[in-house]
Enzyme design. Sequence first.
Site, mmCIF file in Angstrom:
data_model
loop_
_atom_site.group_PDB
_atom_site.id
_atom_site.type_symbol
_atom_site.label_atom_id
_atom_site.label_comp_id
_atom_site.label_asym_id
_atom_site.label_seq_id
_atom_site.Cartn_x
_atom_site.Cartn_y
_atom_site.Cartn_z
ATOM 1 N N LYS A 37 0.817 -1.181 -0.051
ATOM 2 C CA LYS A 37 -0.013 -0.044 0.099
ATOM 3 C C LYS A 37 0.761 1.136 -0.003
ATOM 4 O O LYS A 37 0.281 2.243 -0.585
ATOM 5 C CB LYS A 37 -0.834 0.026 1.260
ATOM 6 C CG LYS A 37 -2.058 -1.051 1.025
ATOM 7 C CD LYS A 37 -3.247 -0.704 2.115
ATOM 8 C CE LYS A 37 -4.431 -1.639 2.092
ATOM 9 N NZ LYS A 37 -5.536 -1.329 3.099
ATOM 10 N N ASP B 212 -9.732 3.253 2.040
ATOM 11 C CA ASP B 212 -10.160 2.686 3.436
ATOM 12 C C ASP B 212 -10.930 3.678 4.334
ATOM 13 O O ASP B 212 -11.856 3.264 4.915
ATOM 14 C CB ASP B 212 -8.848 2.175 3.769
ATOM 15 C CG ASP B 212 -8.099 1.127 3.080
ATOM 16 O OD1 ASP B 212 -9.091 0.316 2.675
ATOM 17 O OD2 ASP B 212 -6.991 0.822 3.133
#
Length: 279
Positions: free
Chosen positions: A66, A102
Amino acid sequence: MKKLFAVLGDPIGHSMSPLMHNDLFSFYKMDAHYHPLQVKAESLEDAVRGLKAIGIAGFNVTVPHKSTIIPLLDGIDELAGEIGAVNTVVNENGKLIGYNTDGPGFLAGVKDYIPSLTGKKVLIIGAGGAARAIYFTLVKNGPQRVDVSNRTVEKALKLVNECTKSISSNALSLDQAGKRLEEYDIIVQTTMIGMYPIINEQPLSLSNLNENAVVYDIIYNPLETEFLLKAKQKGAKIKNGIDMFVYQGALAFEKWTGVSPDVGRMRQNVLKQLGGTRC
Ligand code: ATR
């Protein structure tokens, strides 16, 4: 021609994203396919170059890529830059642009239960990647205070010091947070404590929990962690990590296709899958 989507991670076998997105593609009659790709850290650069060369329409990024993917992309949006992590990449006219859904995914789930965060006092437990995504999203959405409590307090301090918004934010040890728990309206557990298979642990004591609080745990396996079980016993409202997972996927799907998908359908699909794989 069929559009190609993917999720890059290592390991990747456990990911429920392919099931969730492929179901949506077929439900909305889109000629597209979403494929899990196991990519080792040392192969990430080659993988991104290859995906760009074949004209991939978009992809998700998961552990451990990520953050390391950021310099390999053509650009990232502001929130992903603050968080320092990308979970969604969109091919925009040949350029790979990174986003983070997210935090917004967490927020969308919260809004189903708490329509306004104005004036709320929030405690985030943990200071890792998931906590960063939630922290930088929440501070932009009106709470009075967002405190961060972590086993390593220095990491919590580093996080709150990165915040450029004029909002009250304190870094606390887990012990300090446990003692002050009654102050908070919303508590968000972001560590892996309590996740399958070590399910009978919790990050801090809930004995001072305010019974009007809403307690979130971003874990969804088990669906009810020890932390949530104890919070429920104290009379608090509880929420597991299913909604955050589903909404982060829904926001990615929308960025790729322009269609805001049926979140209820996605949730049912994931729950069915978890029911089949849980201990
Ligand atoms: P993620 O990206 O999933 O958030 P991470 O970046 O590795 O994962 O962060 C894990 C978080 O869980 C951290 O806040 C970590 O605390 P430290 O910063 O002190 O390492 C927390 N954590 C992990 N194991 C823990 C444990 N046994 N007790 C308390 N906190 C723990």
